[in-house]
Design a protein around this motif. Sequence first.
Motif, PDB file in Angstrom:
ATOM      1  N   THR A 134       2.891   0.841  12.562  1.00 33.91           N
ATOM      2  CA  THR A 134       2.938   0.188  11.247  1.00 33.91           C
ATOM      3  C   THR A 134       1.600   0.272  10.519  1.00 33.91           C
ATOM      4  O   THR A 134       1.566   0.311   9.286  1.00 33.91           O
ATOM      5  N   ASP A 135       0.486   0.326  11.273  1.00 32.67           N
ATOM      6  CA  ASP A 135      -0.829   0.477  10.637  1.00 32.67           C
ATOM      7  C   ASP A 135      -0.938   1.821   9.920  1.00 32.67           C
ATOM      8  O   ASP A 135      -1.558   1.921   8.858  1.00 32.67           O
ATOM      9  N   LYS A 136      -0.345   2.836  10.515  1.00 31.29           N
ATOM     10  CA  LYS A 136      -0.520   4.202  10.027  1.00 31.29           C
ATOM     11  C   LYS A 136       0.353   4.528   8.820  1.00 31.29           C
ATOM     12  O   LYS A 136       0.256   5.632   8.268  1.00 31.29           O
ATOM     13  N   LEU A 137       1.174   3.605   8.399  1.00 37.36           N
ATOM     14  CA  LEU A 137       2.081   3.849   7.275  1.00 37.36           C
ATOM     15  C   LEU A 137       1.502   3.349   5.957  1.00 37.36           C
ATOM     16  O   LEU A 137       2.231   3.168   4.978  1.00 37.36           O
ATOM     17  N   HIS A 138       0.169   3.152   5.933  1.00 39.71           N
ATOM     18  CA  HIS A 138      -0.511   2.692   4.729  1.00 39.71           C
ATOM     19  C   HIS A 138      -1.657   3.648   4.402  1.00 39.71           C
ATOM     20  O   HIS A 138      -2.433   4.028   5.295  1.00 39.71           O
ATOM     21  N   LEU A 139      -1.782   4.022   3.149  1.00 37.75           N
ATOM     22  CA  LEU A 139      -2.869   4.906   2.740  1.00 37.75           C
ATOM     23  C   LEU A 139      -4.229   4.285   3.025  1.00 37.75           C
ATOM     24  O   LEU A 139      -5.193   4.992   3.346  1.00 37.75           O
ATOM     25  N   ARG A 140      -4.349   2.974   2.917  1.00 42.34           N
ATOM     26  CA  ARG A 140      -5.634   2.319   3.104  1.00 42.34           C
ATOM     27  C   ARG A 140      -6.179   2.467   4.519  1.00 42.34           C
ATOM     28  O   ARG A 140      -7.365   2.267   4.759  1.00 42.34           O
ATOM     29  N   ALA A 141      -5.307   2.825   5.468  1.00 42.99           N
ATOM     30  CA  ALA A 141      -5.772   3.050   6.833  1.00 42.99           C
ATOM     31  C   ALA A 141      -6.526   4.373   6.956  1.00 42.99           C
ATOM     32  O   ALA A 141      -7.232   4.589   7.952  1.00 42.99           O
ATOM     33  N   TYR A 142      -6.391   5.231   5.941  1.00 46.17           N
ATOM     34  CA  TYR A 142      -6.990   6.567   6.020  1.00 46.17           C
ATOM     35  C   TYR A 142      -7.904   6.894   4.851  1.00 46.17           C
ATOM     36  O   TYR A 142      -8.967   7.501   5.047  1.00 46.17           O
ATOM     37  N   LEU A 143      -7.503   6.550   3.642  1.00 42.73           N
ATOM     38  CA  LEU A 143      -8.216   6.979   2.443  1.00 42.73           C
ATOM     39  C   LEU A 143      -8.925   5.794   1.788  1.00 42.73           C
ATOM     40  O   LEU A 143      -8.415   4.680   1.783  1.00 42.73           O
ATOM     41  N   GLU A 144     -10.086   6.087   1.211  1.00 39.14           N
ATOM     42  CA  GLU A 144     -10.860   5.059   0.545  1.00 39.14           C
ATOM     43  C   GLU A 144     -10.539   5.027  -0.956  1.00 39.14           C
ATOM     44  O   GLU A 144      -9.958   5.960  -1.509  1.00 39.14           O
ATOM     45  N   ALA A 145     -10.998   3.970  -1.603  1.00 41.08           N
ATOM     46  CA  ALA A 145     -10.641   3.743  -3.005  1.00 41.08           C
ATOM     47  C   ALA A 145     -11.092   4.885  -3.905  1.00 41.08           C
ATOM     48  O   ALA A 145     -10.351   5.302  -4.812  1.00 41.08           O
TER      49      ALA A 145
END
Length: 409
Positions: A371-382
Amino acid sequence: MRWLGRHERGATMMGTPMLRNTQTGIVLWLALFLLSGMAGVMLYIAHGTDPARQRAMQKTVAALAMAKQALLAYAQQPLGLTQCELNCPRPGDLPCPDRNNDGIAETSCSNTARLGRLPWKTLGMGDVRDGSGERLWYAVSERYKNNPRLRPLNLDTAGTWSVASSQGVIWDATQGNGVVAVVIAPMQPLMREDGWVQQRQEATTELAKHYLDLNGVIDHAAPQEAALLGFVMAPNSIHFNDVVLPITASQMHQVMQKQVLAEVKRSLRCVALPCNSYPSPASYEDSSCLGNLPLNAGQCLSVATSIGRLPLDVNAHWSWAVQHLLDGHPQHHWFQQNGWREQVFYVPGQSQTSIIVAGERLSGQVRDATTDKLHLRAYLEASTLLTLHVQEAALNVQSNDMLDRVSRP
């Protein structure tokens, strides 16, 4: 622009005067290099040493820097276009050590065989030696060795060697902050703290205790991987003169990140007219795209979304692109074998497609559960998302993502 990850930020802490020794011959720690994007190696020069000793240390520093460059270059060898089986060469691979002093890496390095001499012939470099004329030693992380390979190896893979200073641990493998490799200059023979007298002759060339030293509870001749008792960067003394240079996970990850970006860009390049539009990406909320298991028809499908992961291509290559890494079968390519689809994002356009390889996780980014990996914020910065015109909450910190674009002719 180059950004530092959390592991390398730990390495740059060595630039502060942490290791002062008030014993006879006060030791002054200096930052000697920042070479080709590598973190500075911290070595010591005793106050008032003679010019010959200084020249020997300069030669040692140069040898360690050459070794580090050669290992990082080895880790980004060309991967080719052909399919392979389960033990595919991959970004981040490092050779096994040389265990018999012939300059050639051993074919396998399991268990205690991950410490030996630097395999200078395998690395394609000269017979580089430290300032005392000794060949360099080398330890490789079990997660980064090229045989037998442990998978996955990607930007979430930590190193497994701890490196301490004389005042505390700097890189701690027990906390997921280990280094991926260590290069050691043995320097002149001495009597170790345990009373062992080092003798360097033909009969002793393969015995580490004749070359590597003991500092307190840390024994370079018998380091413990994935534990605190790995290696130490400590001042020179009558019983210890090893000079240690680590290769951090962040330094390796930047090399891997750049190579993966180049490989994905090449594989998506149109080589046969007419060049059709790129398909839509798979949703970043599609859990079937995660992991390194085989992808089957119906998984990780293209959907109408502005940004997502590379979709499954069941035909192994789009008709107008070069043979590439998207067939989803882990026996066919390093990309699927090592879970890189999790860390590569894709934004198609009419004439230009953006490819983003996320950097290693930063503080505040969680990639543990599915579930953590299904969010862009876990990988990409603003800042990355702003560049892509994507509205999504993310860390507002200096980005470590890499982005490139592929244009259609």
